[in-house]
Design a protein around this motif. Sequence first.
Motif, short mmCIF file in Angstrom:
data_model
loop_
_atom_site.label_atom_id
_atom_site.label_comp_id
_atom_site.label_asym_id
_atom_site.label_seq_id
_atom_site.Cartn_x
_atom_site.Cartn_y
_atom_site.Cartn_z
N ALA A 176 0.79 -1.02 -0.05
CA ALA A 176 -0.03 -0.12 0.02
C ALA A 176 0.89 1.22 0.17
O ALA A 176 0.57 2.15 -0.71
CB ALA A 176 -0.95 0.15 1.23
N MET A 177 1.97 1.30 0.80
CA MET A 177 2.76 2.36 0.91
C MET A 177 3.47 2.52 -0.36
O MET A 177 3.72 3.78 -0.94
CB MET A 177 3.58 2.20 2.03
CG MET A 177 3.20 2.27 3.59
SD MET A 177 4.24 1.95 4.82
CE MET A 177 5.15 3.42 4.77
N SER A 178 3.64 1.58 -1.03
CA SER A 178 4.62 1.72 -2.33
C SER A 178 3.70 2.19 -3.37
O SER A 178 4.17 2.93 -4.31
CB SER A 178 5.23 0.28 -2.70
OG SER A 178 5.88 -0.17 -1.70
N ILE A 179 2.60 1.62 -3.45
CA ILE A 179 1.60 2.08 -4.53
C ILE A 179 1.05 3.66 -4.32
O ILE A 179 1.18 4.43 -5.24
CB ILE A 179 0.36 1.41 -4.44
CG1 ILE A 179 0.56 -0.20 -4.84
CG2 ILE A 179 -0.88 1.95 -5.33
CD1 ILE A 179 -0.78 -1.07 -4.42
N ALA A 180 1.01 4.02 -2.98
CA ALA A 180 0.71 5.36 -2.72
C ALA A 180 1.91 6.34 -3.31
O ALA A 180 1.67 7.24 -3.92
CB ALA A 180 0.38 5.57 -1.43
N GLY A 181 2.91 5.80 -2.71
CA GLY A 181 4.28 6.58 -3.11
C GLY A 181 4.71 6.82 -4.53
O GLY A 181 5.13 7.81 -4.85
N VAL A 182 4.57 5.68 -5.47
CA VAL A 182 5.01 5.63 -6.65
C VAL A 182 3.94 6.41 -7.49
O VAL A 182 4.35 7.09 -8.61
CB VAL A 182 5.13 4.24 -7.32
CG1 VAL A 182 3.82 3.60 -7.71
CG2 VAL A 182 6.37 4.32 -8.45
N SER A 183 2.78 6.65 -7.12
CA SER A 183 1.69 7.30 -8.06
C SER A 183 1.34 8.50 -7.57
O SER A 183 0.61 9.23 -8.21
CB SER A 183 0.45 6.32 -7.80
OG SER A 183 -0.19 6.23 -6.75
N GLY A 184 1.80 8.96 -6.56
CA GLY A 184 1.08 10.19 -5.85
C GLY A 184 1.86 11.39 -5.84
O GLY A 184 1.55 12.27 -5.14
N LEU A 185 3.02 11.37 -6.13
CA LEU A 185 4.08 12.76 -5.87
C LEU A 185 3.57 13.98 -6.31
O LEU A 185 2.76 14.12 -7.35
CB LEU A 185 5.46 12.34 -6.46
CG LEU A 185 6.20 11.07 -5.88
CD1 LEU A 185 7.19 10.71 -6.83
CD2 LEU A 185 6.40 11.13 -4.40
N ALA A 186 3.77 15.04 -5.48
CA ALA A 186 3.46 16.25 -5.50
C ALA A 186 4.29 17.33 -5.71
O ALA A 186 5.23 17.36 -4.98
CB ALA A 186 2.18 16.66 -4.57
N MET A 187 4.43 18.26 -6.69
CA MET A 187 5.29 19.24 -6.81
C MET A 187 4.97 20.63 -5.89
O MET A 187 4.20 20.69 -5.61
CB MET A 187 5.68 19.66 -8.27
CG MET A 187 5.92 18.66 -9.10
SD MET A 187 6.10 19.16 -11.06
CE MET A 187 4.43 19.81 -11.25
N ARG A 188 6.23 21.02 -5.41
CA ARG A 188 6.14 22.22 -4.51
C ARG A 188 5.67 23.42 -5.38
O ARG A 188 5.29 24.50 -4.51
CB ARG A 188 7.75 22.80 -4.24
CG ARG A 188 7.92 23.67 -3.35
CD ARG A 188 7.33 23.42 -1.90
NE ARG A 188 7.26 24.69 -0.97
CZ ARG A 188 6.91 24.67 0.44
NH1 ARG A 188 6.41 23.48 0.64
NH2 ARG A 188 6.76 25.83 0.95
N GLN A 189 5.32 23.58 -6.51
CA GLN A 189 4.72 24.65 -7.20
C GLN A 189 3.47 24.92 -6.70
O GLN A 189 2.94 26.10 -6.91
CB GLN A 189 4.64 24.17 -8.72
CG GLN A 189 4.38 25.46 -9.64
CD GLN A 189 5.23 26.67 -9.80
OE1 GLN A 189 6.44 26.42 -9.47
NE2 GLN A 189 4.65 27.91 -9.89
N THR A 190 2.84 24.04 -6.20
CA THR A 190 1.53 24.33 -5.37
C THR A 190 1.70 25.46 -4.68
O THR A 190 0.83 26.57 -4.30
CB THR A 190 1.16 23.35 -4.52
OG1 THR A 190 0.77 21.89 -5.48
CG2 THR A 190 -0.22 23.42 -3.83
N ARG A 191 2.65 25.86 -3.69
CA ARG A 191 2.84 26.92 -2.79
C ARG A 191 3.92 28.05 -3.27
O ARG A 191 4.40 28.49 -2.38
CB ARG A 191 3.47 26.14 -1.69
CG ARG A 191 2.62 25.30 -1.09
CD ARG A 191 3.12 24.35 0.26
NE ARG A 191 2.52 23.29 -0.02
CZ ARG A 191 1.31 22.76 0.31
NH1 ARG A 191 0.62 23.63 0.97
NH2 ARG A 191 0.83 21.56 0.24
N VAL A 192 3.96 28.45 -4.49
CA VAL A 192 5.00 29.32 -5.14
C VAL A 192 4.06 30.11 -5.89
O VAL A 192 3.35 29.98 -6.48
CB VAL A 192 6.03 28.58 -5.86
CG1 VAL A 192 7.10 29.59 -6.47
CG2 VAL A 192 7.06 27.43 -5.16
N GLY A 193 4.50 31.55 -5.57
CA GLY A 193 3.88 32.64 -6.31
C GLY A 193 2.56 32.91 -6.06
O GLY A 193 2.17 32.84 -4.63
#
Length: 454
Positions: A176-193
């Motif tokens: 479960a942790m591996s599936i979540a980790g490999v598929s769900g990565l989020a970029m920091r651009q969410t909090r920039v500008g």
Amino acid sequence: MTLAERLAHYATELKYEALPQEAIHEAKRRIIDSIACAFGAWRSETAQQVRTVATQVSSPYGATVLGTAHKASPDWAAFANGLLIRYLDYNDTYLSKEPAHPSDNLAAVLAVAEAEGSSGKETLLATVLAYEIQCRLCDSASLRARGWDHVNYGLFSASAAASRLMGLDATATRHAMSIAGVSGLAMRQTRVGEISAWKGCAFANSSRHAVFASWLAKYGLTGPSEIFEGKMGFMKQVSGEFTVGALGGEEGRGFMINETYIKYYPVEYHAQSAVWAALAMREQIGGDISQIERIEIDTFEACYSIIGSEPEKWRPQSRETADHSLPYIVGATLMDGKVDLDTFDEARYTDPALLELVSRITVRHDTAMDARYPEGIPNRIMLHLKDGRTLTEENTFPRGHARNPMSDEEVEAKFYVLTEWALPRARQDEALQFVWNLDAQPTIAPLMELLRVE
């Protein structure tokens, strides 16, 4: 043993009886605080948009979309409720190499606990577990420094908690942790500008991924091996190499939930001390801001980089930018003598008089303050007055910090204020009593009914 295997074994083997009373009590406080934050956000446009989508999804294996009678699939309930918990930037915080808001995990915990019919004790254990894993990962490596968002650690903490509530063994939990980790990565651009409405959804989406991954693993789906250490794994691609030390209950270590902070004001956490300093300065000038010629703020690197360096912070165009703007928050505090939800209404953050005051604020990175973070969050404000005087005020441990914690009564007061529009006083009292006695509850379903908006 890989890190994922170690965390999975920890998640399946941790016992409720091993939790100290202070960790259990703090978990109850965080559930109360998160519900309060959720109701404070419930009427927002973003919450309505997300709720419209979530209530189009129904499932016999369901979890309540908070405030409604609708039961969506638990992954969608986690998304909708996660947005509510996070939207106001009023939920709790942990500061380390990577800052985080660990109560974000509660959307996944509550959704799966309801769908599974988990007991109150099981819900509390999953809460402490999620905090433990996320905060220990935050201690291990910075994601922000490498352009990735802090919510990525939540993929692992929320999936571990969801897997525990689903009764998965260590092997399935690792998957479960591996599936979540490999598929769900989020970029920091969410909090920039200029910051968008997605900011409040970012961890909610991690929760959705985590619950979905655990749900799949429950029925036997496997995930990639060596999600952390692998050739194309998390450490190589996202975080850099790191190790995780002893976890709560191991080698005499306490639990991380007691090292996290509840927010007294609805602002990005690094600004909490600046609010207290600004309020003290306003009192010194008798509330007469016409005396102010200019304002200087000295702060540490994380605060400067996250909320005090970009030009958008001086003229916010969204609520999300305003509550992540150190100059705006300080200017509004000095002008209004308070910070509350109204501070971040569009009419307030576009007010010409307020923006003129904000334009006279300079934010500087004081490298001497860096060593005092993350143990504290030092902010120093200097008011240069028209009569030639300079007033200085500094705050490091604001109310709500682990070194200056809010009382149970203050947490309850926050709950009453943020839920009063939706719940009559009797139901507010019932909901509080339910959570304070959560360890005696056979399921959390009655709590969801108490929290229904009529």
